[in-house]
Design a protein around this motif. Structure first.
Motif, PDB file in Angstrom:
ATOM      1  N   THR A 467      95.564  47.431  20.071  1.00 26.74           N
ATOM      2  CA  THR A 467      94.737  48.348  20.849  1.00 26.74           C
ATOM      3  C   THR A 467      95.037  49.758  20.356  1.00 26.74           C
ATOM      4  N   VAL A 468      94.075  50.374  19.688  1.00 27.31           N
ATOM      5  CA  VAL A 468      94.264  51.689  19.089  1.00 27.31           C
ATOM      6  C   VAL A 468      93.997  52.764  20.142  1.00 27.31           C
ATOM      7  N   ARG A 469      94.998  53.641  20.357  1.00 22.39           N
ATOM      8  CA  ARG A 469      94.828  54.740  21.316  1.00 22.39           C
ATOM      9  C   ARG A 469      93.789  55.731  20.793  1.00 22.39           C
ATOM     10  N   GLN A 470      92.953  56.259  21.711  1.00 18.44           N
ATOM     11  CA  GLN A 470      91.925  57.215  21.331  1.00 18.44           C
ATOM     12  C   GLN A 470      91.959  58.414  22.272  1.00 18.44           C
ATOM     13  N   PHE A 471      91.634  59.574  21.729  1.00 18.62           N
ATOM     14  CA  PHE A 471      91.703  60.833  22.476  1.00 18.62           C
ATOM     15  C   PHE A 471      90.455  61.645  22.172  1.00 18.62           C
ATOM     16  N   ASP A 472      90.066  62.495  23.165  1.00 17.75           N
ATOM     17  CA  ASP A 472      88.962  63.413  22.894  1.00 17.75           C
ATOM     18  C   ASP A 472      89.496  64.666  22.226  1.00 17.75           C
ATOM     19  N   SER A 473      88.611  65.609  21.920  1.00 14.32           N
ATOM     20  CA  SER A 473      89.005  66.813  21.177  1.00 14.32           C
ATOM     21  C   SER A 473      89.980  67.688  21.941  1.00 14.32           C
ATOM     22  N   ALA A 474      90.027  67.553  23.284  1.00 13.87           N
ATOM     23  CA  ALA A 474      90.952  68.344  24.093  1.00 13.87           C
ATOM     24  C   ALA A 474      92.302  67.658  24.265  1.00 13.87           C
ATOM     25  N   GLY A 475      92.453  66.439  23.748  1.00 18.45           N
ATOM     26  CA  GLY A 475      93.719  65.731  23.863  1.00 18.45           C
ATOM     27  C   GLY A 475      93.804  64.789  25.032  1.00 18.45           C
ATOM     28  N   GLU A 477      93.307  61.308  26.900  1.00 21.36           N
ATOM     29  CA  GLU A 477      93.261  59.946  26.395  1.00 21.36           C
ATOM     30  C   GLU A 477      92.028  59.220  26.914  1.00 21.36           C
ATOM     31  N   LEU A 478      91.390  58.481  26.004  1.00 19.58           N
ATOM     32  CA  LEU A 478      90.220  57.672  26.304  1.00 19.58           C
ATOM     33  C   LEU A 478      90.621  56.197  26.321  1.00 19.58           C
ATOM     34  N   PRO A 479      89.743  55.307  26.771  1.00 17.08           N
ATOM     35  CA  PRO A 479      90.059  53.872  26.697  1.00 17.08           C
ATOM     36  C   PRO A 479      90.341  53.449  25.258  1.00 17.08           C
ATOM     37  N   GLY A 480      91.339  52.568  25.070  1.00 17.29           N
ATOM     38  CA  GLY A 480      91.714  52.125  23.740  1.00 17.29           C
ATOM     39  C   GLY A 480      90.670  51.212  23.123  1.00 17.29           C
ATOM     40  N   ALA A 481      90.670  51.145  21.786  1.00 19.59           N
ATOM     41  CA  ALA A 481      89.750  50.300  21.036  1.00 19.59           C
ATOM     42  C   ALA A 481      90.496  49.061  20.561  1.00 19.59           C
ATOM     43  N   SER A 482      89.966  47.886  20.856  1.00 18.76           N
ATOM     44  CA  SER A 482      90.617  46.627  20.511  1.00 18.76           C
ATOM     45  C   SER A 482      90.222  46.199  19.102  1.00 18.76           C
ATOM     46  N   THR A 483      91.226  45.917  18.249  1.00 17.13           N
ATOM     47  CA  THR A 483      90.981  45.470  16.872  1.00 17.13           C
ATOM     48  C   THR A 483      91.774  44.199  16.600  1.00 17.13           C
ATOM     49  N   ARG A 484      91.248  43.398  15.669  1.00 17.69           N
ATOM     50  CA  ARG A 484      91.945  42.194  15.218  1.00 17.69           C
ATOM     51  C   ARG A 484      91.872  42.155  13.695  1.00 17.69           C
ATOM     52  N   GLU A 485      92.896  41.577  13.070  1.00 19.23           N
ATOM     53  CA  GLU A 485      92.872  41.482  11.618  1.00 19.23           C
ATOM     54  C   GLU A 485      93.746  40.332  11.134  1.00 19.23           C
ATOM     55  N   GLY A 486      93.407  39.825   9.958  1.00 18.78           N
ATOM     56  CA  GLY A 486      94.228  38.872   9.227  1.00 18.78           C
ATOM     57  C   GLY A 486      94.433  39.410   7.826  1.00 18.78           C
ATOM     58  N   VAL A 487      95.675  39.369   7.334  1.00 16.91           N
ATOM     59  CA  VAL A 487      96.007  39.987   6.047  1.00 16.91           C
ATOM     60  C   VAL A 487      96.805  38.990   5.212  1.00 16.91           C
ATOM     61  N   GLY A 488      96.459  38.858   3.943  1.00 18.84           N
ATOM     62  CA  GLY A 488      97.211  38.034   3.009  1.00 18.84           C
ATOM     63  C   GLY A 488      97.598  38.847   1.788  1.00 18.84           C
ATOM     64  N   PHE A 489      98.836  38.664   1.318  1.00 17.79           N
ATOM     65  CA  PHE A 489      99.317  39.378   0.125  1.00 17.79           C
ATOM     66  C   PHE A 489      99.896  38.359  -0.837  1.00 17.79           C
ATOM     67  N   LEU A 490      99.505  38.450  -2.104  1.00 22.02           N
ATOM     68  CA  LEU A 490     100.065  37.618  -3.160  1.00 22.02           C
ATOM     69  C   LEU A 490     100.411  38.532  -4.322  1.00 22.02           C
ATOM     70  N   GLY A 491     101.695  38.589  -4.654  1.00 17.63           N
ATOM     71  CA  GLY A 491     102.122  39.488  -5.720  1.00 17.63           C
ATOM     72  C   GLY A 491     103.588  39.312  -6.021  1.00 17.63           C
ATOM     73  N   VAL A 492     104.194  40.372  -6.510  1.00 16.77           N
ATOM     74  CA  VAL A 492     105.611  40.336  -6.862  1.00 16.77           C
ATOM     75  C   VAL A 492     106.311  41.517  -6.213  1.00 16.77           C
ATOM     76  N   GLU A 493     107.571  41.306  -5.883  1.00 19.85           N
ATOM     77  CA  GLU A 493     108.444  42.370  -5.420  1.00 19.85           C
ATOM     78  C   GLU A 493     109.563  42.538  -6.436  1.00 19.85           C
ATOM     79  N   ARG A 494     110.069  43.759  -6.560  1.00 18.86           N
ATOM     80  CA  ARG A 494     111.165  44.001  -7.489  1.00 18.86           C
ATOM     81  C   ARG A 494     112.003  45.153  -6.995  1.00 18.86           C
ATOM     82  N   SER A 495     113.316  44.971  -7.023  1.00 18.58           N
ATOM     83  CA  SER A 495     114.231  46.058  -6.714  1.00 18.58           C
ATOM     84  C   SER A 495     114.293  46.973  -7.929  1.00 18.58           C
ATOM     85  N   ILE A 496     113.919  48.241  -7.750  1.00 16.47           N
ATOM     86  CA  ILE A 496     113.888  49.175  -8.875  1.00 16.47           C
ATOM     87  C   ILE A 496     115.090  50.104  -8.885  1.00 16.47           C
ATOM     88  N   ALA A 497     115.857  50.139  -7.817  1.00 20.30           N
ATOM     89  CA  ALA A 497     117.094  50.913  -7.723  1.00 20.30           C
ATOM     90  C   ALA A 497     117.749  50.508  -6.415  1.00 20.30           C
TER      91      ALA A 497
END
Length: 683
Positions: A467-475, A477-497
């Motif tokens: 639920t993303v908080r939302q505000f008007d220009s005066a600061g 708070e407005l009702p929050g916006a509901s979002t949903r997501e699915g994320v996939g990552f395929l790659g490599v990780e490496r310690s560089i230091a």
């Protein structure tokens, strides 16, 4: 003992007959280095004086901290080289007040409690140091000596003895063979700080428990004369016996004290003025002072011998280059190949010493092994390894909590299996629960060697509701916006230091938001994250380029200490195009902007610069004040003359086992103000 006593035995360290016919044959002389924790760094200053005078002992005997410094010296490193290493290495980061730490694959999270399943079954994580890092550091520092000795410490440029204590009967154990690094690790196994070291059928602890100044060991090894460096703590006359901590420190001092050794007329005792220094204070200024104290004491106690005899450089000793055999501990073929891959010995018949040293140093970052000992043997140009391994706990479960007066409460629970299904794959799962965001993430990783580089192919999948908080220009708070997501990552990780992690790969995302409905995309992403030894982020760079949006973020927040004062600059620059609502940038990120509610001024462009000053008041209590300027906007150029804000926030904070605790009040231009209350590190 005064300098005159050393002059009386002036030929103390003269070489054998072959060195110079004018030099008489002298009795065998041993350099004896005591324990003392950080105070033992004074030994390095003594070594620099020995080098400058051309004094070379025939034997080195070390206990605890004296063992690691003595082993390096016996391996052919000069006092100057050891001095440079001691100042450059982050030794202080290895010795921490107890604070649980989560596996790296769970991200930069600070746990409240961690359970581990390993050799002892299921137990609470309780080590006071990062043991894998310590073992890796010792193995890397002593690799050259280990390869020269190949199981026999008499083969070193100077014969060496490490002193440990059998914890079953408190008897003194003299280690003169085996793996050099493991012998030193056993010698410095300080009770309640390090776990004991098992060698054969013995469980060994710190050598200082039975022979903190091991003169008798040197005599038994044939030394007729000794140079003793005593870096132990004297008993204070001003101890507060009604303070539990002071009494505990006094009891530990008693534990490491033995009857003083008797010295003869030709012996030398060097006593650096180390009283009052903490045993585990390895901060750079203290390291420099201790080394200086050792050199000053040695300059007073020693004089140049009639026949100087400089130490032969370790570089002049030929190292083996051909790998004869590698014997591994029992385990599945996948796990065993994973071990060879991790330390750089997979499918090799030629020894690459720099690569092996670097891999040993990085063992702590792999989080798979607590210790890996090489146990090298062989002759001439050949070396065989009989690997000894103490694996890290196979399964780890961590739990963390945090609270924010605006964002509410939040908790996470994560689990890692480092040998999933009995093979060299690491599986992880993380569940985050909060009033505004809930997320479930699973991952699969495996180390893989590509040439000289160690890469970690990674697959992660996540689903989240926010639920993303939302505000008007005066600061307001407005009702929050509901979002949903699915994320996939395929790659490599490496310690560089040390502490730096790079992730590069493809990312797919599908999401729902009120304004745009359902959407999906795929593209490339890169992330760079730098953290402290406690997992606190100090730098972050992210970039994504997909068919639906583009996004880039750079954030820097290192901590600089000036005496007791802590300075923490905070810089953020972010840019996005066609961003989903949940990927927009709240001004100031997780810490917000001074004087604004968290989540106010959310956009796809952001610039911010701030500076935090924290001054200790008493104990863990801090006074904190932070000033910042910044802007956030939707569209338009990144740098613009409109929309800039300035703010300041001040209050009290404290460092606790669950993370920072903060109570602050802030004001910003435009008549904004906000109270900031947070317990724990937000995530």
């Amino acid at each position: 003992m005064h300098a005159a006593a050393f002059v009386a035995g002036a030929a103390l360290c003269a070489p054998p007959r072959a060195a110079a016919q004018s030099c008489p044959t002298t009795p065998r002389t041993a350099l004896v280095l005591s324990g003392g924790g950080a105070k033992g760094l004074a030994h390095i200053g003594v070594l620099r004086t020995l080098d400058s005078l051309g004094i070379r002992p025939d034997l080195v005997v070390g206990s605890s901290m004296g063992a690691i410094i003595g082993a390096m010296y016996a391996s052919g490193y000069s006092g100057r080289q050891i001095d440079s290493l001691a100042r450059a290495l982050p030794i202080g980061d290895l010795f921490l007040a107890y604070q649980p730490h989560a596996p790296q694959s769970l991200g930069p999270l600070q746990p409240l409690v961690v359970w581990e399943q390993g050799e002892r079954g299921i137990a609470l994580q309780s080590a006071a140091v990062r043991e894998a890092d310590v073992a890796g550091l010792i193995s890397a520092a002593l690799l050259r000596g280990n390869l020269i000795a190949r199981g026999d410490f008499n083969r070193l440029p100077i014969p060496f003895r490490a002193v440990a204590t059998d914890l079953q009967d408190r008897s003194t154990v003299v280690l003169d063979s085996g793996d050099l690094a493991q012998a030193v690790r056993a010698s410095l196994a300080i009770p309640l700080v390090f776990s004991p070291e098992r060698i054969g059928d013995r469980v060994l602890g710190d050598g200082g428990l039975s022979a903190n100044i091991p003169v008798a060991v040197a005599r038994a090894a044939g030394a007729a004369r000794v140079i003793v460096v005593d870096a132990t703590e004297g008993l204070s006359d001003s101890t507060d016996f009604f303070s539990p901590l002071a009494v505990a420190d006094r009891l530990l001092t008693f534990l490491f004290r033995q009857r003083p050794a008797l010295l003869g007329p030709g012996d030398v005792r060097i006593r650096p003025a180390v009283d009052g220094y903490a045993s585990l204070d390895f901060s750079p200024p203290v390291v420099a002072r201790l080394i200086g104290l050792g050199r000053a004491a040695a300059d007073t106690a020693l004089s140049a011998p009639a026949c100087p005899r400089p130490l032969a450089s370790s570089e002049s000793w030929a190292l083996p280059w051909r790998i004869g055999a590698v014997v591994q501990p029992p385990g599945s073929p996948g796990v065993r190949r994973g071990l060879l891959r991790t330390i750089g010995l997979l499918d090799r018949d030629t020894l690459d010493v720099p690569l092996l040293r670097r891999r040993l140093r990085q063992l702590g970052e792999s989080e798979v092994y607590q210790e890996v000992w090489l146990h090298p043997t062989g002759d001439l140009d050949s070396v065989a390894f009989a690997l000894g391994v103490r694996p890290a706990p196979r399964r780890v479960v961590g739990l963390g909590v945090a609270y924010d007066n605006e964002l509410g409460g939040r908790m996470w629970i994560g689990a890692v299996d480092r040998a999933l299904a009995g093979v060299a794959f690491e599986g992880s799962g993380l569940l985050e629960l909060g009033e505004l965001r809930r997320e479930l993430k699973v991952g699969l990783r495996r180390n893989y060697q590509l040439g000289r580089r160690l890469l970690t192919p990674t697959l992660t999948l996540a689903i989240a509701h926010e639920t993303v908080r939302q505000f008007d220009s005066a600061g307001a708070e407005l009702p929050g916006a509901s979002t949903r997501e699915g994320v996939g990552f395929l790659g490599v990780e490496r310690s560089i230091a040390q502490g730096w992690l790079l992730a590069l790969g493809a990312e797919g995302r599908l999401w729902r938001e009120p304004a745009r409905g359902d959407d999906a995309t795929i593209g490339g992403t890169v992330r760079v994250l730098a953290t402290t030894h406690t997992g606190e982020p100090i730098a972050r760079v992210e970039g994504s380029w997909t068919g639906a949006y583009r996004r880039a973020l750079a954030e820097l927040s290192p901590t600089v200490r000036l005496g007791g004062l802590r300075l923490r600059p905070r810089l953020r620059a972010a840019w996005g195009d066609s961003l989903p609502l949940q990927l927009a940038f709240p001004l100031g990120g997780d810490d917000g902007f001074p004087g604004l509610d968290l989540g106010d001024r959310r956009g796809d462009h952001e610039l911010m610069a701030g500076l935090l000053l924290a001054q200790p008041i008493k104990g863990p209590l801090l006074f904190r004040i932070e000033g910042a300027v910044g802007r956030s906007a939707l569209g338009g150029p990144l740098v613009n003359g409109r929309g800039w804000l300035a703010g300041v926030r001040a209050g009290l904070g404290a460092e606790t086992p669950v993370g920072p605790v903060r109570f602050e009040y802030g004001v910003a231009t435009g008549g904004h103000d906000a109270v900031f209350v947070r317990l724990g590190r937000w995530f």
